[in-house]
Design a protein around this motif. Sequence first.
Motif, PDB file in Angstrom:
ATOM      1  N   ASN A 193      17.949 -21.369  -5.388  1.00 34.04           N
ATOM      2  CA  ASN A 193      19.305 -20.942  -5.047  1.00 34.04           C
ATOM      3  C   ASN A 193      19.893 -20.047  -6.143  1.00 34.04           C
ATOM      4  O   ASN A 193      20.561 -19.052  -5.850  1.00 34.04           O
ATOM      5  CB  ASN A 193      20.202 -22.165  -4.828  1.00 34.04           C
ATOM      6  CG  ASN A 193      19.748 -23.002  -3.647  1.00 34.04           C
ATOM      7  OD1 ASN A 193      19.353 -22.472  -2.610  1.00 34.04           O
ATOM      8  ND2 ASN A 193      19.799 -24.316  -3.775  1.00 34.04           N
ATOM      9  N   PHE A 239      18.339 -16.569  -5.879  1.00 35.27           N
ATOM     10  CA  PHE A 239      18.964 -15.759  -4.836  1.00 35.27           C
ATOM     11  C   PHE A 239      20.296 -15.188  -5.313  1.00 35.27           C
ATOM     12  O   PHE A 239      20.605 -14.008  -5.085  1.00 35.27           O
ATOM     13  CB  PHE A 239      19.172 -16.590  -3.568  1.00 35.27           C
ATOM     14  CG  PHE A 239      19.946 -15.882  -2.490  1.00 35.27           C
ATOM     15  CD1 PHE A 239      19.386 -14.830  -1.788  1.00 35.27           C
ATOM     16  CD2 PHE A 239      21.251 -16.247  -2.191  1.00 35.27           C
ATOM     17  CE1 PHE A 239      20.090 -14.158  -0.803  1.00 35.27           C
ATOM     18  CE2 PHE A 239      21.968 -15.586  -1.205  1.00 35.27           C
ATOM     19  CZ  PHE A 239      21.395 -14.537  -0.517  1.00 35.27           C
ATOM     20  N   LYS A 254       8.966 -13.119  -3.359  1.00 37.96           N
ATOM     21  CA  LYS A 254      10.409 -12.940  -3.212  1.00 37.96           C
ATOM     22  C   LYS A 254      10.901 -11.756  -4.041  1.00 37.96           C
ATOM     23  O   LYS A 254      11.784 -11.006  -3.613  1.00 37.96           O
ATOM     24  CB  LYS A 254      11.146 -14.214  -3.638  1.00 37.96           C
ATOM     25  CG  LYS A 254      11.181 -15.290  -2.570  1.00 37.96           C
ATOM     26  CD  LYS A 254      12.197 -16.361  -2.904  1.00 37.96           C
ATOM     27  CE  LYS A 254      12.338 -17.320  -1.725  1.00 37.96           C
ATOM     28  NZ  LYS A 254      13.361 -18.368  -1.990  1.00 37.96           N
ATOM     29  N   TYR A 294      20.324 -12.209   5.018  1.00 39.12           N
ATOM     30  CA  TYR A 294      20.134 -13.582   4.522  1.00 39.12           C
ATOM     31  C   TYR A 294      21.156 -14.605   5.041  1.00 39.12           C
ATOM     32  O   TYR A 294      21.135 -15.754   4.602  1.00 39.12           O
ATOM     33  CB  TYR A 294      20.178 -13.586   2.991  1.00 39.12           C
ATOM     34  CG  TYR A 294      18.932 -13.020   2.372  1.00 39.12           C
ATOM     35  CD1 TYR A 294      17.791 -13.793   2.226  1.00 39.12           C
ATOM     36  CD2 TYR A 294      18.890 -11.692   1.937  1.00 39.12           C
ATOM     37  CE1 TYR A 294      16.642 -13.272   1.675  1.00 39.12           C
ATOM     38  CE2 TYR A 294      17.733 -11.161   1.375  1.00 39.12           C
ATOM     39  CZ  TYR A 294      16.614 -11.963   1.248  1.00 39.12           C
ATOM     40  OH  TYR A 294      15.477 -11.440   0.709  1.00 39.12           O
ATOM     41  N   ARG A 334      21.387 -16.471   7.490  1.00 40.75           N
ATOM     42  CA  ARG A 334      20.862 -17.708   8.093  1.00 40.75           C
ATOM     43  C   ARG A 334      19.916 -18.466   7.162  1.00 40.75           C
ATOM     44  O   ARG A 334      19.369 -19.492   7.562  1.00 40.75           O
ATOM     45  CB  ARG A 334      20.139 -17.394   9.414  1.00 40.75           C
ATOM     46  CG  ARG A 334      21.045 -16.737  10.452  1.00 40.75           C
ATOM     47  CD  ARG A 334      20.332 -16.588  11.793  1.00 40.75           C
ATOM     48  NE  ARG A 334      21.136 -15.844  12.746  1.00 40.75           N
ATOM     49  CZ  ARG A 334      22.133 -16.372  13.457  1.00 40.75           C
ATOM     50  NH1 ARG A 334      22.434 -17.653  13.327  1.00 40.75           N
ATOM     51  NH2 ARG A 334      22.807 -15.622  14.311  1.00 40.75           N
ATOM     52  N   ARG A 335      19.712 -17.968   5.959  1.00 35.53           N
ATOM     53  CA  ARG A 335      18.791 -18.616   5.033  1.00 35.53           C
ATOM     54  C   ARG A 335      19.488 -19.709   4.228  1.00 35.53           C
ATOM     55  O   ARG A 335      20.692 -19.637   3.973  1.00 35.53           O
ATOM     56  CB  ARG A 335      18.192 -17.570   4.070  1.00 35.53           C
ATOM     57  CG  ARG A 335      17.421 -16.455   4.762  1.00 35.53           C
ATOM     58  CD  ARG A 335      16.159 -16.972   5.443  1.00 35.53           C
ATOM     59  NE  ARG A 335      15.210 -17.495   4.465  1.00 35.53           N
ATOM     60  CZ  ARG A 335      14.280 -16.746   3.883  1.00 35.53           C
ATOM     61  NH1 ARG A 335      14.166 -15.465   4.183  1.00 35.53           N
ATOM     62  NH2 ARG A 335      13.444 -17.296   3.021  1.00 35.53           N
ATOM     63  N   LYS A 336      18.706 -20.698   3.802  1.00 41.65           N
ATOM     64  CA  LYS A 336      19.286 -21.850   3.094  1.00 41.65           C
ATOM     65  C   LYS A 336      19.898 -21.434   1.757  1.00 41.65           C
ATOM     66  O   LYS A 336      20.883 -22.036   1.309  1.00 41.65           O
ATOM     67  CB  LYS A 336      18.250 -22.939   2.875  1.00 41.65           C
ATOM     68  CG  LYS A 336      17.048 -22.548   2.001  1.00 41.65           C
ATOM     69  CD  LYS A 336      16.080 -23.709   1.874  1.00 41.65           C
ATOM     70  CE  LYS A 336      14.866 -23.327   1.018  1.00 41.65           C
ATOM     71  NZ  LYS A 336      15.232 -23.032  -0.378  1.00 41.65           N
ATOM     72  N   GLU A 337      19.341 -20.409   1.093  1.00 35.07           N
ATOM     73  CA  GLU A 337      19.898 -19.963  -0.178  1.00 35.07           C
ATOM     74  C   GLU A 337      21.316 -19.437   0.000  1.00 35.07           C
ATOM     75  O   GLU A 337      22.211 -19.734  -0.796  1.00 35.07           O
ATOM     76  CB  GLU A 337      19.030 -18.850  -0.800  1.00 35.07           C
ATOM     77  CG  GLU A 337      17.635 -19.299  -1.193  1.00 35.07           C
ATOM     78  CD  GLU A 337      16.621 -19.008  -0.095  1.00 35.07           C
ATOM     79  OE1 GLU A 337      17.039 -18.913   1.083  1.00 35.07           O
ATOM     80  OE2 GLU A 337      15.429 -18.867  -0.422  1.00 35.07           O
ATOM     81  N   TYR A 338      21.519 -18.659   1.091  1.00 33.50           N
ATOM     82  CA  TYR A 338      22.855 -18.139   1.355  1.00 33.50           C
ATOM     83  C   TYR A 338      23.812 -19.277   1.676  1.00 33.50           C
ATOM     84  O   TYR A 338      24.952 -19.298   1.200  1.00 33.50           O
ATOM     85  CB  TYR A 338      22.839 -17.133   2.511  1.00 33.50           C
ATOM     86  CG  TYR A 338      24.239 -16.745   2.941  1.00 33.50           C
ATOM     87  CD1 TYR A 338      24.972 -15.812   2.210  1.00 33.50           C
ATOM     88  CD2 TYR A 338      24.840 -17.356   4.051  1.00 33.50           C
ATOM     89  CE1 TYR A 338      26.263 -15.485   2.574  1.00 33.50           C
ATOM     90  CE2 TYR A 338      26.139 -17.032   4.415  1.00 33.50           C
ATOM     91  CZ  TYR A 338      26.843 -16.098   3.675  1.00 33.50           C
ATOM     92  OH  TYR A 338      28.129 -15.786   4.022  1.00 33.50           O
ATOM     93  N   ARG A 339      23.351 -20.237   2.476  1.00 34.07           N
ATOM     94  CA  ARG A 339      24.224 -21.353   2.847  1.00 34.07           C
ATOM     95  C   ARG A 339      24.642 -22.162   1.617  1.00 34.07           C
ATOM     96  O   ARG A 339      25.774 -22.616   1.512  1.00 34.07           O
ATOM     97  CB  ARG A 339      23.519 -22.266   3.864  1.00 34.07           C
ATOM     98  CG  ARG A 339      23.354 -21.639   5.250  1.00 34.07           C
ATOM     99  CD  ARG A 339      23.112 -22.699   6.305  1.00 34.07           C
ATOM    100  NE  ARG A 339      21.912 -23.489   6.002  1.00 34.07           N
ATOM    101  CZ  ARG A 339      20.681 -23.147   6.412  1.00 34.07           C
ATOM    102  NH1 ARG A 339      20.508 -22.042   7.112  1.00 34.07           N
ATOM    103  NH2 ARG A 339      19.645 -23.905   6.115  1.00 34.07           N
TER     104      ARG A 339
END
Length: 496
Positions: free
Chosen positions: A284, A287, A416, A466, A468-473
């Motif tokens: 996280n 990102f 990445k 991004y 929908r990605r977990k890092e963004y969330r």
Amino acid sequence: MINIISRRFFIEYFGIEILGMNGVLTSIISMLSLTESGIGIAIAQSLYVPLALNHKEEVNQIIVLFKKLYRIIAFAILVLGLLLMPFLGYLVHTELEIHFVMAAYVVLLFNISFSYLLACYQSLLIADQRKYCVNFVLMLFNVIVNSLQILITLKTKNYFLFLIIKLISDNIQNVVLYYTAKKRYPYLSMKKIGALPVQYKEKLRKNISGLLVANLSTYLIFGTDNLLLSLVCGTAVVGLYSNYVIIIRAVKNILSQIFQGMTASYGNFLALKTKSEAFELFENVYFLNFWISSFCFSALFVLLNPFIEIWIGNEYLLPSGTVFLLCWNFYSDTMRSSIELVRSAAGLYSPYPFFKYWSFLEAVLNLVLSLFLGSYLGVFGVFLGTSISSLISCYVMPWNVYKYVFDKTSVLFYHKYIVYQCICIISTVITYKLGNLVATYNIYAQFIVKMLLCCVMPNLIIYCVYRRRKEYRFIHESLSGKFRGRFMKLNHPNES
């Protein structure tokens, strides 16, 4: 902002030649600071656990050792610096009188030497997650010293008074941080304390040994540009370059505050959590590192030359290709912030010499390439050498951290990194092309439109890719939670 205003007055009253000389002398003194050998980083890292566990005597033992070592370093820098004075004429290629150069050098030398005498207290506050306190003091004194320097420049036009104000201010700043630490940690005044265990000193010796190579490498990569430019192109070019550096460094310092502020917390997290949890948190942070670095790269590349033109005039501009390399080197450097955060938090400096050797290879390669390419391509070649050599640490440092901290393959990182790089370049090209479509003869209006484009386009592209990605969330939820918490405190100030 105050630094930028101060620089405008500096150029107007002292000229580009003195500005370039100041940059070269600063690089020489930075080389002398390698005497510190990373002792500060190694000892600060060793404070995380005793501070977290409230082991007061151990903290005190470390600080006593810290003070002794830094007094020796301050003396060593002063002596080495004075011994180097007869060779300044060979290092600083300028039309200024050599006595003028030497006098400026002595003031700068005493400033850096004195700064080490109380440096341990600043490191203690940072290790205890109180960097906000240090930042406040640094920011306050930065405003004061720049304001006084502007006033002195207008009244006297005396370059040496300009330097002496900085020397006095820096020492008062260190005294303020000293008393702040003494008040926060009264046990530092204990008279009778035991010696540090032998195994601790041995571990510290190994870490310092590893950091010596790493710091030398870092200097040869990022600290020699002024010297190389002076040798290849002359001191005046160093002055032009330093105008870009002051802006890039200001942005880099902001990013540095963000990630350095996380280091102590991540160090505690590593000590108390599992490796899988630490890796998930790193993903996280990585990102976040990419998002901030990409946005800053786009904004710097699009806005640097227009800003320089407004700020000091188009006669101080560098070619667009050179500006791109400066910004790319900034991006490559700041994209390592998250991986360096883990390395610092884990104290991963010495145990694995393979990393040290590659770090030194990068430094030597940078020096050779910059000299060779600079002799043929001038300013562009010097920075191209830095760009090529920095590829080594971009790939070796993650290998080191993934293998010895996370127990994972670094292929995950490289994949990445390449994807992040492509998105950064695409968003920057789109922003730059759209900015060039702006048709106006008013440079102020053009700058504002480009600035708005830089604020919107890179962030919009990253969000679309991004969202929908977990890092963004994770980032979104963390920021939302922080703002909700502040909002609740504002609306319910009496609730505990």
